[in-house]
Design an enzyme around this catalytic site. Structure first.
Site, short mmCIF file in Angstrom:
data_model
loop_
_atom_site.label_atom_id
_atom_site.label_comp_id
_atom_site.label_asym_id
_atom_site.label_seq_id
_atom_site.Cartn_x
_atom_site.Cartn_y
_atom_site.Cartn_z
N GLY A 89 9.36 -27.34 -21.62
CA GLY A 89 7.93 -28.30 -21.47
C GLY A 89 8.98 -29.47 -22.19
O GLY A 89 10.30 -28.84 -23.04
N CYS A 90 7.66 -29.97 -23.58
CA CYS A 90 8.01 -31.27 -24.25
C CYS A 90 7.23 -30.26 -25.44
O CYS A 90 7.02 -31.81 -26.64
CB CYS A 90 6.68 -32.46 -23.13
SG CYS A 90 7.09 -33.14 -22.20
N VAL A 91 7.46 -29.09 -25.69
CA VAL A 91 7.09 -29.11 -26.84
C VAL A 91 7.52 -29.15 -27.70
O VAL A 91 9.20 -29.43 -28.05
CB VAL A 91 7.25 -27.34 -27.23
CG1 VAL A 91 6.23 -26.73 -28.04
CG2 VAL A 91 6.62 -26.57 -26.30
#
Ligand code: SF4
Ligand code: SF4
Lengths: 106, 397
Positions: free
Chosen positions: A104-106
């Site tokens: 994801g966008c971590v």
């Protein structure tokens, strides 16, 4: 799958250089990755605090913590974490801690 | 065309309109990556599946955002797009460039990347498409040397953007360019170092025509407005009538709130200020006669987004009118409170609009310290029940 030769072990990494099997991680591997990936010659107490925190969290929950949580629990603000790990918490710190690539966008 | 390697894509070259296939074929003469990109796309059209691997994580030192990882899942067939990462470069406010800046940018991109660009992405950034991992840092270094910086990506503040505003448009009620620049500078840390539950977009339009579509595309939308009366030049109104404009039908008849009356005998347009909802219709139709009022500021809306967890949302009004003058302290403070409120409560990948939907507007307004005001609703609701907060309830005893 690319591998890195570290001592006499072969460590499998993905295309972004994340260690595939967290069990292969050792402190020596972290030092090696720090030099290779982040250009860090030595890891300070604060580096280790972040690395161990990430490993503990991962072992407990099976995922990397949210960045907000990382900052809160270590007491380091995000800017300082980037100072410690110039590639940032995900691409830098998680990689050194031997966690698989955060999704994801971590 | 029987022996073309990309018969499906070739179809897209037909017709009189611009074609990305044509452009990419031209680029492929110089850059093998552009050629492989076309071939991989052809394969995707054939098999009806994408051939980019998801979840790449790449970047430059000190930044967590601005570069998006892309890897081909068929590097055996398309070795030149094996690594094909995207840069987002922060655009100047209102997208004004000198031609020399554009040349510089393209020269840098020819040197390190595929040479393919997209002006501009949905957030407003300049998109530089396709560089191998080893070129990311040197490319970024050279971009910075020439005064460019990266935009946002991932769970961070996305690059704020604004309409051209006062630079070219007489309707602008706020200095969109200055405000956009100020917000960008103020929140550099939030822009470059993702730490939030998800993305946050800010867009600024100078007037309710909302040319950057902020109401539908941004978490926090700033739309220029006025709170006094529309300025009228009576002579110019009469001139429109003399030229044959059907003021009764075209202007008054289409005002959504019937705030206008036309007196043909006196050639006079009457505006009932309290009825006007500032839709811009009459001003757009009679730009020489009507102008936004003198007392200008902006309306703030929150929660616009495309479909994700919840359906698509348009922004809700949270502040009907706020003065927008440097140093914009009131807005910047409010933004900080909003960021914190959301950051503390949201689940992973929950936009602020969805969080408000989940916890309620009442909780949001209370926690960020905004008063509920009538302008937040279109009309009084039919349901008379009101849920008081416990501390608001006092016994009569
Ligand atoms: S939003 Fe309004 S001020 Fe901005 S460019 Fe469009 S018409 Fe002009
Ligand atoms: S701006 Fe729109 S609502 Fe206001 S008077 Fe003109 S047409 Fe009517």
């Amino acid at each position: 799958m690319p591998t890195i030769q570290f001592g006499d072990v072969q460590v499998e990494v993905d295309e972004d250089g994340f260690v595939q099997d967290p069990k292969q991680w050792t402190e020596d591997l972290a030092r090696y990755l720090a030099k290779q990936e982040e250009g860090l010659d030595n890891l300070t107490e604060d580096h280790w605090k972040v690395i161990h925190y990430l490993r503990d969290y991962y072992q407990q929950f099976g995922i990397a913590p949210m960045i907000r949580k990382l900052c809160k629990d270590t007491g380091f603000d995000l800017k300082y974490i980037y100072e410690l790990f110039p590639s940032g918490p995900a691409k830098g710190a998680c990689k050194l801690a031997g966690l698989p690539k955060p999704t994801g966008c971590v | 065309m029987a022996n073309s390697k990309t018969p499906r894509l070739d179809e897209l070259e037909k017709g009189r309109w611009p074609s990305f296939v044509k452009i990419m074929k031209r680029a492929a003469v110089k850059k093998p990556a552009a050629g492989d990109l076309l071939k991989q796309l052809e394969l995707s059209y054939e098999e009806k599946v994408g051939h980019w691997k998801h979840g790449g994580i790449v970047g430059v030192r000190g930044y967590g955002g601005g570069v998006i990882g892309r890897y081909s899942d068929r590097p055996d067939r398309f070795p030149n797009v094996k690594e094909f990462h995207t840069f987002r470069v922060n655009q100047p406010s209102g997208w004004f460039y000198t031609s020399s800046a554009l040349r510089q940018l393209c020269d840098i991109w020819d040197k390190y990347g595929s040479g393919l660009t997209n002006f501009h992405g949905a957030t407003g950034d300049i998109i530089l498409l396709g560089a191998p991992t080893e070129n990311l840092q040197p490319c970024f270094d050279e971009l910075s040397e020439h005064g460019f910086d990266l935009g946002g990506s991932g769970s961070d503040l996305r690059t704020p953007s604004a309409c051209v505003g006062p630079a070219r448009c007489e309707y602008a009620c706020v200095d969109t360019l200055d405000l956009c620049h100020t917000i960008t500078q103020e929140f550099q840390n939030e822009l470059h170092r993702p730490m939030w539950p998800y993305k946050f977009k800010i867009k600024i339009s100078g007037c309710p025509n909302d040319c950057v579509a902020s109401i539908a595309r941004s978490d926090l939308s700033v739309i220029g407005t006025w709170r006094d009366s529309i300025q009228v030049d009576p002579q110019a109104v009469a001139a429109y009538a003399d030229q044959g404009l059907d003021i009764q039908g075209e202007i008054c008849g289409k005002c959504p709130t019937r705030a206008l009356s036309w007196h043909p005998e006196r050639k006079e347009l009457e505006i009932r200020r309290e009825e006007c909802v500032r839709c811009m219709h009459c001003i757009n139709k009679m730009p020489k006669a009507l102008r936004p009022g003198r007392e200008r500021g902006a309306t703030l809306l929150i929660g616009g987004k495309a479909t994700m967890k919840e359906s698509a949302f348009l922004g809700w009004v949270i502040v009907p009118f706020m003065k927008m003058e440097p140093p914009y302290t009131e807005l910047l403070d409010l933004l900080r409170r909003i960021f914190n409120w959301w950051d503390e409560r949201a689940k992973n990948r929950e936009r602020i609009g969805e969080l408000i939907y989940r916890l309620g507007m009442r909780a949001f307004l209370h926690d960020v310290g905004l008063p509920p005001v009538p302008q937040m609703v279109a009309r009084p609701r039919a349901n008379p029940y009101y849920y008081w907060r416990p501390e608001e309830v006092r016994s009569n005893g």
